[in-house]
Every structure is written in structure tokens, then in C-alpha cells.
Motif scaffolding. Structure first.
Motif, PDB file in Angstrom:
ATOM      1  N   PRO A 164       0.819  -1.225   0.000  1.00 28.40           N
ATOM      2  CA  PRO A 164       0.000   0.000   0.000  1.00 28.40           C
ATOM      3  C   PRO A 164       0.849   1.270   0.000  1.00 28.40           C
ATOM      4  CG  PRO A 164      -0.935  -1.624   1.494  1.00 28.40           C
ATOM      5  CD  PRO A 164       0.403  -2.162   1.071  1.00 28.40           C
ATOM      6  N   MET A 165       1.950   1.263   0.756  1.00 28.61           N
ATOM      7  CA  MET A 165       2.849   2.411   0.764  1.00 28.61           C
ATOM      8  C   MET A 165       3.480   2.629  -0.607  1.00 28.61           C
ATOM      9  SD  MET A 165       6.272   3.446   0.936  1.00 28.61           S
ATOM     10  CE  MET A 165       7.128   1.962   1.418  1.00 28.61           C
ATOM     11  N   VAL A 166       3.908   1.525  -1.257  1.00 27.80           N
ATOM     12  CA  VAL A 166       4.513   1.625  -2.588  1.00 27.80           C
ATOM     13  C   VAL A 166       3.498   2.178  -3.591  1.00 27.80           C
ATOM     14  CG1 VAL A 166       5.488   0.304  -4.511  1.00 27.80           C
ATOM     15  CG2 VAL A 166       6.198  -0.207  -2.163  1.00 27.80           C
ATOM     16  N   ILE A 167       2.255   1.669  -3.538  1.00 23.72           N
ATOM     17  CA  ILE A 167       1.205   2.152  -4.441  1.00 23.72           C
ATOM     18  C   ILE A 167       0.965   3.645  -4.238  1.00 23.72           C
ATOM     19  CG2 ILE A 167      -1.267   2.001  -4.946  1.00 23.72           C
ATOM     20  CD1 ILE A 167      -1.000  -1.043  -4.230  1.00 23.72           C
ATOM     21  N   ASP A 168       0.885   4.073  -2.973  1.00 19.37           N
ATOM     22  CA  ASP A 168       0.681   5.499  -2.689  1.00 19.37           C
ATOM     23  C   ASP A 168       1.835   6.328  -3.257  1.00 19.37           C
ATOM     24  OD1 ASP A 168      -1.651   4.917  -1.353  1.00 19.37           O
ATOM     25  OD2 ASP A 168      -0.787   5.098   0.655  1.00 19.37           O
ATOM     26  N   ALA A 169       3.058   5.817  -3.135  1.00 17.97           N
ATOM     27  CA  ALA A 169       4.224   6.557  -3.624  1.00 17.97           C
ATOM     28  C   ALA A 169       4.197   6.683  -5.149  1.00 17.97           C
ATOM     29  CB  ALA A 169       5.510   5.862  -3.171  1.00 17.97           C
ATOM     30  N   VAL A 170       3.837   5.604  -5.830  1.00 18.86           N
ATOM     31  CA  VAL A 170       3.781   5.638  -7.294  1.00 18.86           C
ATOM     32  C   VAL A 170       2.692   6.612  -7.751  1.00 18.86           C
ATOM     33  CG1 VAL A 170       3.323   4.285  -9.377  1.00 18.86           C
ATOM     34  CG2 VAL A 170       4.709   3.320  -7.538  1.00 18.86           C
ATOM     35  N   GLU A 171       1.538   6.584  -7.096  1.00 20.19           N
ATOM     36  CA  GLU A 171       0.462   7.498  -7.469  1.00 20.19           C
ATOM     37  C   GLU A 171       0.844   8.946  -7.182  1.00 20.19           C
ATOM     38  OE1 GLU A 171      -3.535   4.748  -7.156  1.00 20.19           O
ATOM     39  OE2 GLU A 171      -2.996   5.999  -5.434  1.00 20.19           O
ATOM     40  N   THR A 172       1.567   9.167  -6.082  1.00 14.66           N
ATOM     41  CA  THR A 172       1.994  10.534  -5.752  1.00 14.66           C
ATOM     42  C   THR A 172       2.985  11.048  -6.792  1.00 14.66           C
ATOM     43  OG1 THR A 172       1.680  10.126  -3.376  1.00 14.66           O
ATOM     44  CG2 THR A 172       3.100  11.968  -3.990  1.00 14.66           C
ATOM     45  N   ALA A 173       3.970  10.223  -7.153  1.00 12.00           N
ATOM     46  CA  ALA A 173       4.926  10.629  -8.188  1.00 12.00           C
ATOM     47  C   ALA A 173       4.234  10.805  -9.528  1.00 12.00           C
ATOM     48  CB  ALA A 173       6.043   9.594  -8.301  1.00 12.00           C
ATOM     49  N   GLY A 174       3.178  10.013  -9.757  1.00 15.48           N
ATOM     50  CA  GLY A 174       2.449  10.080 -11.010  1.00 15.48           C
ATOM     51  C   GLY A 174       1.659  11.359 -11.204  1.00 15.48           C
ATOM     52  N   GLN A 175       1.556  12.174 -10.156  1.00 18.25           N
ATOM     53  CA  GLN A 175       0.858  13.449 -10.296  1.00 18.25           C
ATOM     54  C   GLN A 175       1.616  14.413 -11.202  1.00 18.25           C
ATOM     55  OE1 GLN A 175       0.128  14.881  -6.319  1.00 18.25           O
ATOM     56  NE2 GLN A 175      -1.141  13.106  -5.769  1.00 18.25           N
ATOM     57  N   ASP A 176       2.954  14.230 -11.313  1.00 13.92           N
ATOM     58  CA  ASP A 176       3.724  15.118 -12.179  1.00 13.92           C
ATOM     59  C   ASP A 176       4.704  14.367 -13.081  1.00 13.92           C
ATOM     60  OD1 ASP A 176       4.844  15.905  -9.018  1.00 13.92           O
ATOM     61  OD2 ASP A 176       6.088  14.702 -10.351  1.00 13.92           O
ATOM     62  N   LEU A 177       4.594  13.020 -13.109  1.00 16.15           N
ATOM     63  CA  LEU A 177       5.430  12.207 -13.996  1.00 16.15           C
ATOM     64  C   LEU A 177       4.553  11.183 -14.712  1.00 16.15           C
ATOM     65  CD1 LEU A 177       8.598  11.134 -11.920  1.00 16.15           C
ATOM     66  CD2 LEU A 177       8.557  12.674 -13.880  1.00 16.15           C
ATOM     67  N   PRO A 178       4.884  10.833 -15.948  1.00 14.18           N
ATOM     68  CA  PRO A 178       4.164   9.732 -16.618  1.00 14.18           C
ATOM     69  C   PRO A 178       4.745   8.397 -16.169  1.00 14.18           C
ATOM     70  CG  PRO A 178       5.784  10.652 -18.130  1.00 14.18           C
ATOM     71  CD  PRO A 178       5.861  11.469 -16.864  1.00 14.18           C
ATOM     72  N   VAL A 179       4.395   7.964 -14.957  1.00 15.97           N
ATOM     73  CA  VAL A 179       4.971   6.762 -14.375  1.00 15.97           C
ATOM     74  C   VAL A 179       3.873   5.813 -13.935  1.00 15.97           C
ATOM     75  CG1 VAL A 179       5.122   7.813 -12.069  1.00 15.97           C
ATOM     76  CG2 VAL A 179       6.604   5.872 -12.640  1.00 15.97           C
ATOM     77  N   GLY A 180       4.103   4.521 -14.123  1.00 17.57           N
ATOM     78  CA  GLY A 180       3.174   3.499 -13.680  1.00 17.57           C
ATOM     79  C   GLY A 180       3.916   2.288 -13.167  1.00 17.57           C
ATOM     80  N   MET A 181       3.168   1.302 -12.698  1.00 14.43           N
ATOM     81  CA  MET A 181       3.794   0.122 -12.108  1.00 14.43           C
ATOM     82  C   MET A 181       3.011  -1.132 -12.453  1.00 14.43           C
ATOM     83  SD  MET A 181       4.674  -0.709  -8.071  1.00 14.43           S
ATOM     84  CE  MET A 181       2.983  -0.454  -7.500  1.00 14.43           C
ATOM     85  N   ILE A 182       3.729  -2.175 -12.841  1.00 16.82           N
ATOM     86  CA  ILE A 182       3.127  -3.501 -12.913  1.00 16.82           C
ATOM     87  C   ILE A 182       3.534  -4.248 -11.647  1.00 16.82           C
ATOM     88  CG2 ILE A 182       3.047  -3.565 -15.423  1.00 16.82           C
ATOM     89  CD1 ILE A 182       5.485  -5.470 -15.331  1.00 16.82           C
ATOM     90  N   MET A 183       2.579  -4.924 -11.035  1.00 16.28           N
ATOM     91  CA  MET A 183       2.826  -5.719  -9.833  1.00 16.28           C
ATOM     92  C   MET A 183       2.685  -7.192 -10.207  1.00 16.28           C
ATOM     93  SD  MET A 183       0.620  -3.510  -7.058  1.00 16.28           S
ATOM     94  CE  MET A 183       1.076  -4.602  -5.700  1.00 16.28           C
ATOM     95  N   ILE A 184       3.715  -7.970  -9.905  1.00 15.50           N
ATOM     96  CA  ILE A 184       3.693  -9.401 -10.190  1.00 15.50           C
ATOM     97  C   ILE A 184       3.842 -10.155  -8.876  1.00 15.50           C
ATOM     98  CG2 ILE A 184       4.840 -11.311 -11.379  1.00 15.50           C
ATOM     99  CD1 ILE A 184       5.779  -9.334 -13.478  1.00 15.50           C
ATOM    100  N   GLY A 185       2.833 -10.947  -8.537  1.00 20.68           N
ATOM    101  CA  GLY A 185       2.894 -11.697  -7.288  1.00 20.68           C
ATOM    102  C   GLY A 185       1.503 -12.067  -6.810  1.00 20.68           C
TER     103      GLY A 185
END
Length: 394
Positions: free
Chosen positions: A228-249
Motif C-alpha cells: 500500500p505504501m509503494v502504491i501510494d508513492a507511485v500514485e503521488t509521483a504520477g501526479q507530475d510524472l508519466p509513471v506506472g507500475m506492474i505488480m507481479i505476485g
């Protein structure tokens, strides 16, 4: 050399310990040595392994909350097996019954406790982190350290799977005789497996353009991984960057995580990929690995990522921090969403060509599982020969 591992964490249904031991068994056999695992099972039995080594099952009761694992109970059957096998080294890694069963054995072989985890960091520190600082939780559970010290007195050496665990246990006053870092089967992973077509396809699934940044979140869906912390961090960075994440597991919290990312167009969850060549191609085609666990004992996933040419984004505590060279990694304050988001921003603000070159250089230097076994053998040879100068404190 004959090594016998009395291992309560070896399961017939798989898992990291089984993968580690079976690979170790193969490497030792190729080097002219033998590894025998004594494990708890549904019934007594023996499984010979092609190429060398074997599993000896001892009938044992199941673990109540996880039927994949069983627990040793009686000393006598295991002591009888050890007497019959007459090993040169006896290992165990469980601080529960096996720690005492092996410790109480009176055979000739040196006894080694090989630590793969830190129970205090993995559980109480996480459970009580909202109410107390880590140092206070550590102090409150000093009884567990005293408990470990009692059975460790019966062992000839205490070894950890890398520097992170050695530092944690040493800080509590336990004597760690060696830290022998793990390694990976390097043949599967390489930056050369990078597939730009696959990368574009994954970015498209995240509704991101080709110039977007593709993060990989790889590992069990367990609370200690702090997804959940990692997801929040990616979404926060995504507010000003074109960044996303694939989660495998997958894991006990997969359902919760699926609900958490349901409204996020730039984060997608995929089931585990057991085909290692396919997984290696996916890893090499991402732009960085992001990790959340601050209690990671070693961080094999980080080593696999480095071998794939991936930069790292890791917390400043735990096993991955030990792998996070500033030349190809960014670190953040453990458990801090905004610090993690800023680490994502810093990494992708770097000159891409320089970062990629540093990551490729790091990939060429990744430690292999054969390196790990060779170093462990050197330690054990010194221990058998009574050469404490070679078997040195971590």
C-alpha cells in the motif's frame, strides 16, 4: 563434505527455502559435496535427488494456520538420523524446535545456525510501529534475543545470509561469526533480454505513452512488503510524472491490493510468472524495480533486478538497502510515502543513458549462487579445521 540441514521451513509445495536448498544441493553435488535435508513431512520417507543429495522426511504434525508446513516435535528421531548420517556439518535455520534439537545433539560435527530472517523486525516492529519507535519495540522484545542467545550457546557458529541480518543481530548483542551473502542463478537474467516491444505493450496497458516510466513491483502480497505504501508513492509521483507500475505476485493480501488499485489506470496487478525465462524478459524490459520492505533479510529480488539491468528504488533499511549502490539506485526513508515518491522523481530525473550504463555495469558484477556456496564451504572448512582466523566475525 557431508552437510545435513535440519530444516523446518522446507515444504513439498514449494517456497523460497525449498528453491534455495534444492539449488544449493545441486551446486554442492557438482563440487563433490553432499547436502541432506531432514524435513517434517506427512510420513517418514526418503527422496533421492538426481545428481546428488536427498530429502529425509520425518513424520510431524501440521502447522495449524498453514497446511503447507509442518513442525518438528520429538528430538529422538532426528538425533538418530544425525547419528546414522554422521555429517561433517549440521545446519538449521529455525529458532524454534530445530534450534534446540540440533543444539542438544552430541555428535562430532560442528553445528551452525544459519539465519534467513529476523522475527522481531518482521513481526513485532511492524505490528506496533504506530505506537512505538523501532528501538523501543526492540527493547520490549529483548526477551526474544535472550531466548536466541540460550540456544546459540549450543552452536559452534552463527551465520547470516548477508550483512543486513548480521547488523541487526549484532546490534542486539549476539555474536555473528560470518555473513555469507546469497546469490542468484545468473544464467536467467540479463540486460540483453530487454524487449522494447514488450515494454511499449506494458506501458499501453497502464495507459501511458512510450516515453513513460515503467516500474516493477515484484514479490509476495504480504504486509511486510508494504505494497500500500509503494502504491501510494507511485500514485503521488504520477501526479507530475508519466509513471506506472506492474505488480507481479500473489499472497494473503492480493484481494485488498486489487481493491486498492481498482481506480488507478497506471497500476496493474499480474499473477506470478513461474516461467523464469519469461520473467527475466519482463524484468529486463522495465525501467526500475521499486521495493517497500524495510525488513527484507537479503533481497534476492533486488539481485535479480540488478542482473537484469534495472535500477533500484529501495528503503534505507533492510536487505535491498545493502544492494542499493547510489550509481544505479535511489533510496528513501523507510515507511515514508512522500520520501519514496521523491526517490522515484530523482531516479527518473537522471540522465537515462548514464543511469542505464551504470545499471548494465552492475549487472555484470552480480553475485551468483555458486559464489555463495563456495564462500559457505570455505567458512565450513575453516570451522572443521579449527581455523577461527578464517571463520571471522561479520
Amino acid at each position: 563434505m557431508r552437510i545435513v540441514d535440519v530444516n523446518e521451513f522446507y515444504s513439498p509445495t514449494g517456497g523460497g527455502v525449498r528453491t534455495y536448498l534444492e539449488r544449493k544441493m545441486t551446486i554442492l553435488a557438482e563440487m563433490g559435496h553432499e547436502l541432506i535435508v531432514i524435513a517434517p513431512g506427512r510420513a517418514d520417507g526418503v527422496e533421492e535427488r538426481i545428481g546428488g543429495g536427498r530429502i529425509i522426511w520425518v513424520k510431524s504434525p501440521p502447522l495449524v494456520f498453514d497446511g503447507n508446513y509442518r513442525l518438528f516435535f520429538h528430538e529422538a528421531p532426528i538425533h538418530a538420523l544425525l547419528d546414522d548420517l554422521d555429517p561433517d556439518i549440521v545446519e538449521t535455520s529455525s529458532p524454534w524446535r530445530p534450534g534446540w534439537i540440533v543444539g542438544n545433539w552430541k555428535g562430532r560435527a560442528p553445528k551452525v545456525f544459519f539465519a534467513h530472517n529476523d522475527n522481531v523486525a518482521a513481526y513485532p516492529m511492524r505490528w506496533f510501529e504506530r505506537f512505538a519507535a523501532p528501538c523501543d519495540v526492540d527493547a520490549a522484545f529483548s526477551w526474544y534475543t535472550r531466548y536466541m542467545a540460550r540456544f546459540l550457546e549450543k552452536f559452534d557458529a552463527f551465520v547470516t545470509n548477508g550483512p543486513a541480518l548480521a547488523k541487526r543481530h549484532s546490534a542486539r548483542g549476539l555474536t555473528v561469526h560470518a555473513a555469507v551473502p546469497l546469490g542468484i542463478e545468473r544464467g536467467f537474467f540479463s540486460p540483453d533480454l530487454r524487449d522494447e516491444g514488450l515494454r511499449r505493450s506494458l506501458l499501453a496497458q497502464l495507459d501511458l505513452p512510450e516515453h513513460g516510466q515503467l516500474l516493477l513491483g515484484l514479490g509476495r502480497h504480504h504486509p511486510e512488503k508494504r505494497w500500500p505504501m509503494v502504491i501510494d508513492a507511485v500514485e503521488t509521483a504520477g501526479q507530475d510524472l508519466p509513471v506506472g507500475m506492474i505488480m507481479i505476485g500473489q499472497g494473503m493480501h492480493s484481494g485488498r491490493l486489487e481493491n486498492r488499485i481498482a481506480g488507478s489506470p497506471h497500476i496493474k496487478m499480474f499473477r506470478p510468472v513461474y516461467d523464469r525465462p519469461r520473467l527475466a524478459r519482463i524484468m529486463a524490459s522495465c525501467d526500475a524495480l521499486i521495493h517497500g520492505s524495510d525488513t527484507e533479510p537479503f533481497g534476492l529480488v533486488g539481485l535479480e533486478a540488478i542482473a537484469s539491468g534495472l535500477p533500484l528504488i529501495a528503503p534505507d533499511e533492510g536487505g535491498l538497502f545493502e544492494l542499493a549502490d547510489p550509481l544505479h539506485a535511489e533510496t528513501y526513508r523507510a515507511r515514508d510515502v512522500y520520501s519514496a515518491a521523491n526517490a522515484i522523481r530523482r531516479l527518473f530525473a537522471r540522465e537515462p543513458a548514464i543511469l542505464r550504463a551504470a545499471a548494465r555495469h552492475a549487472a555484470s558484477r552480480v553475485r551468483s549462487d555458486r559464489d555463495h556456496v563456495a564462500d559457505l564451504l570455505a567458512c565450513y572448512t575453516a570451522l572443521i579445521g579449527g581455523e577461527p582466523g578464517l571463520f571471522r566475525a561479520a
